[in-house]
Design a protein around this motif. Structure first.
Motif, short mmCIF file in Angstrom:
data_model
loop_
_atom_site.label_atom_id
_atom_site.label_comp_id
_atom_site.label_asym_id
_atom_site.label_seq_id
_atom_site.Cartn_x
_atom_site.Cartn_y
_atom_site.Cartn_z
N ARG A 82 104.53 -80.54 -76.79
CA ARG A 82 103.56 -81.52 -76.27
C ARG A 82 103.30 -81.27 -74.78
NH1 ARG A 82 101.74 -86.60 -77.95
NH2 ARG A 82 100.87 -87.80 -76.25
N ASN A 83 104.35 -81.06 -74.01
CA ASN A 83 104.19 -80.81 -72.57
C ASN A 83 103.41 -79.53 -72.31
OD1 ASN A 83 105.59 -83.16 -72.02
ND2 ASN A 83 107.53 -82.11 -71.66
N GLU A 84 103.69 -78.50 -73.09
CA GLU A 84 103.00 -77.22 -72.94
C GLU A 84 101.50 -77.38 -73.25
OE1 GLU A 84 103.20 -73.06 -75.39
OE2 GLU A 84 105.10 -74.07 -75.03
N ILE A 85 101.19 -78.08 -74.34
CA ILE A 85 99.79 -78.30 -74.70
C ILE A 85 99.10 -79.18 -73.67
CG2 ILE A 85 98.26 -79.39 -76.40
CD1 ILE A 85 100.23 -78.37 -78.57
N THR A 86 99.79 -80.20 -73.19
CA THR A 86 99.21 -81.08 -72.17
C THR A 86 98.83 -80.27 -70.92
OG1 THR A 86 100.43 -83.00 -72.97
CG2 THR A 86 99.66 -83.09 -70.70
N GLU A 87 99.69 -79.35 -70.52
CA GLU A 87 99.38 -78.49 -69.37
C GLU A 87 98.15 -77.64 -69.63
OE1 GLU A 87 100.68 -78.23 -66.23
OE2 GLU A 87 101.79 -80.04 -66.76
N LYS A 88 98.04 -77.09 -70.83
CA LYS A 88 96.87 -76.27 -71.18
C LYS A 88 95.59 -77.11 -71.14
CE LYS A 88 99.13 -72.48 -72.16
NZ LYS A 88 99.03 -71.28 -71.36
N LEU A 89 95.69 -78.35 -71.61
CA LEU A 89 94.51 -79.22 -71.62
C LEU A 89 94.12 -79.63 -70.21
CD1 LEU A 89 95.18 -81.45 -74.76
CD2 LEU A 89 93.85 -79.34 -74.58
N ASN A 94 86.33 -78.67 -68.67
CA ASN A 94 85.66 -79.83 -69.25
C ASN A 94 86.72 -80.81 -69.77
OD1 ASN A 94 84.32 -81.68 -70.95
ND2 ASN A 94 82.75 -80.16 -71.50
N GLN A 95 86.94 -81.88 -69.04
CA GLN A 95 87.98 -82.84 -69.42
C GLN A 95 87.58 -83.70 -70.61
OE1 GLN A 95 91.38 -83.18 -68.24
NE2 GLN A 95 90.65 -81.09 -67.96
N LEU A 96 86.31 -83.75 -70.95
CA LEU A 96 85.90 -84.43 -72.19
C LEU A 96 86.37 -83.62 -73.40
CD1 LEU A 96 84.56 -86.85 -73.45
CD2 LEU A 96 82.35 -85.71 -73.21
N GLU A 97 86.26 -82.30 -73.32
CA GLU A 97 86.82 -81.44 -74.36
C GLU A 97 88.33 -81.64 -74.44
OE1 GLU A 97 83.64 -77.74 -73.86
OE2 GLU A 97 85.73 -77.44 -73.30
N ALA A 98 88.96 -81.72 -73.28
CA ALA A 98 90.42 -81.93 -73.24
C ALA A 98 90.78 -83.26 -73.88
CB ALA A 98 90.92 -81.88 -71.80
N THR A 99 89.99 -84.29 -73.64
CA THR A 99 90.25 -85.61 -74.23
C THR A 99 90.16 -85.55 -75.75
OG1 THR A 99 89.44 -86.74 -72.26
CG2 THR A 99 89.47 -88.01 -74.30
N VAL A 100 89.13 -84.87 -76.25
CA VAL A 100 88.96 -84.73 -77.70
C VAL A 100 90.15 -83.99 -78.30
CG1 VAL A 100 87.57 -83.66 -79.52
CG2 VAL A 100 86.45 -84.92 -77.66
N LEU A 101 90.56 -82.90 -77.67
CA LEU A 101 91.70 -82.13 -78.17
C LEU A 101 93.00 -82.93 -78.08
CD1 LEU A 101 90.92 -78.54 -76.79
CD2 LEU A 101 90.37 -79.51 -79.04
N ASP A 102 93.15 -83.69 -77.02
CA ASP A 102 94.33 -84.54 -76.87
C ASP A 102 94.40 -85.56 -78.01
OD1 ASP A 102 95.96 -86.87 -76.00
OD2 ASP A 102 96.19 -85.72 -74.18
#
Length: 139
Positions: A82-89, A94-102
């Motif tokens: 989870r921490n690793e993926i959070t860092e990648k996001l 584009n933080q909207l893309e990051a929000t969707v992926l999160d």
């Protein structure tokens, strides 16, 4: 790497968290069933078998200890993932893309639920999802 392979690779990378949580949930259910069966029902642990296979208290305790240890390992691993993926996001432009992926990979929402939550169309969320997966740097 071609576009299709890159998408599959990135998606598999992000899916690791969902997959490990599916395993964790299954082990938690198994541990709960074990606890219910042997702790709450007050099963008699006599030396007389009640079926063709004898289950001793030691067997039950060993199985319970194994499940608890395995759960601890998997929870620790899931935190690292989870921490690793959070860092990648966080690295995405584009933080909207990051929000969707999160929401999808870490919070385990469906794409329809994400669309409702963010008040976007299903099609827009699908586009953000695909573009986000393609933007993640996970080599």
């Amino acid at each position: 790497m071609n576009i299709d392979n890159e998408f599959k690779h990135n998606k598999a990378y992000l899916m690791r968290y969902r997959k490990i949580h599916t395993k964790i949930d299954r082990l938690k259910d198994k541990l709960n069933r074990l606890n219910e069966r042997y702790d709450l029902k007050g099963v008699s642990y006599s030396s007389e078998p009640s079926s063709s296979v004898k289950k001793t208290l030691d067997d039950v305790l060993a199985q319970k200890e194994y499940l608890e240890n395995k759960l601890d390992e998997m929870v620790s691993e899931s935190i690292d993932i989870r921490n690793e993926i959070t860092e990648k996001l966080l690295d995405l432009d584009n933080q909207l893309e990051a929000t969707v992926l999160d929401f999808y990979f870490l919070e385990q929402y469906s794409l329809n639920d994400i669309a409702d939550e963010l008040s976007y169309s299903d099609r827009q969320i699908e586009r953000l999802y695909v573009d986000g997966i393609m933007s993640v740097e996970c080599r």
